[in-house]
Enzyme design. Sequence first.
Site, PDB file in Angstrom:
ATOM      1  N   ASP A  38       0.832  -1.208   0.000  1.00 28.11           N
ATOM      2  CA  ASP A  38       0.000   0.000   0.000  1.00 28.11           C
ATOM      3  C   ASP A  38       0.869   1.262   0.000  1.00 28.11           C
ATOM      4  O   ASP A  38       1.846   1.331   0.756  1.00 28.11           O
ATOM      5  CB  ASP A  38      -0.878  -0.011   1.260  1.00 28.11           C
ATOM      6  CG  ASP A  38      -1.746   1.222   1.345  1.00 28.11           C
ATOM      7  OD1 ASP A  38      -2.665   1.338   0.542  1.00 28.11           O
ATOM      8  OD2 ASP A  38      -1.465   2.089   2.195  1.00 28.11           O
ATOM      9  N   GLU A  67       0.813  -0.772  -5.200  1.00 29.33           N
ATOM     10  CA  GLU A  67      -0.342   0.130  -5.165  1.00 29.33           C
ATOM     11  C   GLU A  67       0.208   1.533  -5.339  1.00 29.33           C
ATOM     12  O   GLU A  67       0.479   2.243  -4.378  1.00 29.33           O
ATOM     13  CB  GLU A  67      -1.097   0.004  -3.842  1.00 29.33           C
ATOM     14  CG  GLU A  67      -2.446   0.698  -3.841  1.00 29.33           C
ATOM     15  CD  GLU A  67      -2.369   2.162  -3.402  1.00 29.33           C
ATOM     16  OE1 GLU A  67      -1.440   2.488  -2.663  1.00 29.33           O
ATOM     17  OE2 GLU A  67      -3.213   2.954  -3.809  1.00 29.33           O
TER      18      GLU A  67
END
Length: 646
Positions: free
Chosen positions: A281, A323
């Site tokens: 992330d 991401e």
Amino acid sequence: MNQASIHRALQGSLEKDPTKGGLERLFEKRLAANYTLLQQLFFALYPESGHRDAFLRLQKKLHTLFRTRSNELKLQDLRRLGEENWYQSESWVGMQLYVDRFSGNLRGLEEKLPYFEKLGVNFLHLMPLNTRPQGPNDGGYAVSSYTEIDPAFGNDGDLGRLTSKFREKGICLMLDFVVNHTSDEFPWAERARKGEAEYQAYYHTFPDRSIPDQYEESLPEIFPETAPGNFTYIPEMDRWVMTVFNPYQWDLNYTNPNVFLSMLENLVLLANKGVDVVRFDALAFLWKKIGTDSQNLPEAHRLVSLFRLCLQVVAPGVIILAEAIVAPDEIVRYFGEGPLKGNECEIAYNATLMACLWNSVATRKTLLLNRSLRSLPPKPDSCTWINYIRCHDDIGLGFENAHIAALGWDPGMHRRFLLDYFCQRLDWSPAKGVAFMYNPLTGDGRITGSTASLLGLEKALEYKDPQGVRDAISKIMMLYGIIFASPGIPLVYAGDEIGMLNDYSYARDPDKLDDSRWVNRPVHDWETVAGLEARDTPASEIYRGIRNLVSLRRKLPVLADQDNTLVHESGNDHLFVFERGAGGADSLLVIANFDAHPQVVNASWLSALGYVGKGAYRNLISGASKSIRSGLLELAPFELLWLAKV
Ligand code: OTU
């Protein structure tokens, strides 16, 4: 040749029963194979003069972590590594979901496995399960533990049972590794707050504003409306801490090797829970530098590659998803460049395709889509995409201004038009999107809302407009038909398969009301699911359409991501035309009409490509052949064709 191919070669010579000493020796071979690159990366980030002992600690840690990995997963690693680039197969179809909003908890999810099997989904991205603050927690992206499961979802036993079911059924599991920051309730943050210098050094903390102010001169704001600035003052420690996202999300300080070593342990412990793909992330933000936007820096790439090469020594069957919702040219860099090409992330979100598809919905033109896809740098042949229409986040208009300008549009005005079109500022637009982080001063902003609401289904149902309903369903099927035929793994956002609309209930929740992304994080509508087979509703039409795309995709090996995609110039600015496996007998031609009017394409061109013969063509989506009465193949408004060779 990337490191994975070296490891494939190494394990090839493994004795029959690898668990007897073979795996242990294989660990040593893997470490040896990666050692030079590991050492270069480590000392590039943590200069050798001061960090030799840390490098020795890394080697010991890798060995310990290898021993914590179960034999079952070690054998799966061998199988996965043996299936070269297993993640590029046409067999993968994904779904992203919040466990609590989809099925209550992990036990509930186990009961929903038949739903995935019936739809044909075999790749699941479960939103963060880890413990998080009880109040605002950014949907779980404020992590209070990387290894503990929040009791609201269940426990390790529930996850263990679920992942072994997944392995039994061939379902791939993706979980998040929130690598950039922890919550302010994480043990390290608690100890930093209490004044322990060792743990204050785990974060970017400062005694006053002098350095934060230098950073702020070039740092953008991710959440300008709700979390302006990138630093938060913590009275208990009388220091400022860097908080690029929300004030309760403290950015980790990776210039400190102890942070890397601790986070590597957290990564492997997560992988050892049976995770197949780790979603890194916000990895673009990992390295900070005054005078830059502290995104996509070379050190961040080195760090991700260091994580990758360490994980590969311990668990080579586990891969990494980047991401990075950033500029198109930057996204491709997360696959690795130079000696690190193919040694960073195996998968990345195709945010460029996503943003350009939404642009084509608003403009009904495909010029920017074609230009952007054509100018994407090539990706390493061992890498692939996650292709998606919507996710739990906002839609960022991540395409290059230069491409917009080259089309004769003013970038600023065009971005403003897109916000107006999707966020209910143009009466004629069918879209019911919601603005996210709109900055009236700069006109910047992002968009959120469900696929169905953004494509007009919500407004059409509201106004009892049957044509609007039909158009919305066609657009949903067109966009999903494009990503199902694109190179990479198609990811269905849970709810899209039944045309779920915006959920405005977030506006009544004090912990959610200032984050409009929650408008597209609905509680799954199982009542509608119960009626799918019986009734002829938009939901059942969409569900059948998605299920058809899943089963079609699985029958077409040409859809595996073998770097076999060609974007065509059709001569019609409303059409998006691309071909998979051009020149082959099993090739596929995809044509999408983004216009609200019928559009035509030259039949002799299609005939030259082999997709029209004896005045007819074969559309795999409808399963029917169709004759052409003129020299032109006509597409209905928002129609999508998957043409096979005739
Ligand atoms: C990611 O977000 C997650 O997907 C978001 O849900 C989190 O809020 C965020 O990180 C913090 O953990 O990192 O590459 O525009 O789309 O910040 C971009 C807001 C991200 C998010 C963006 C994204």
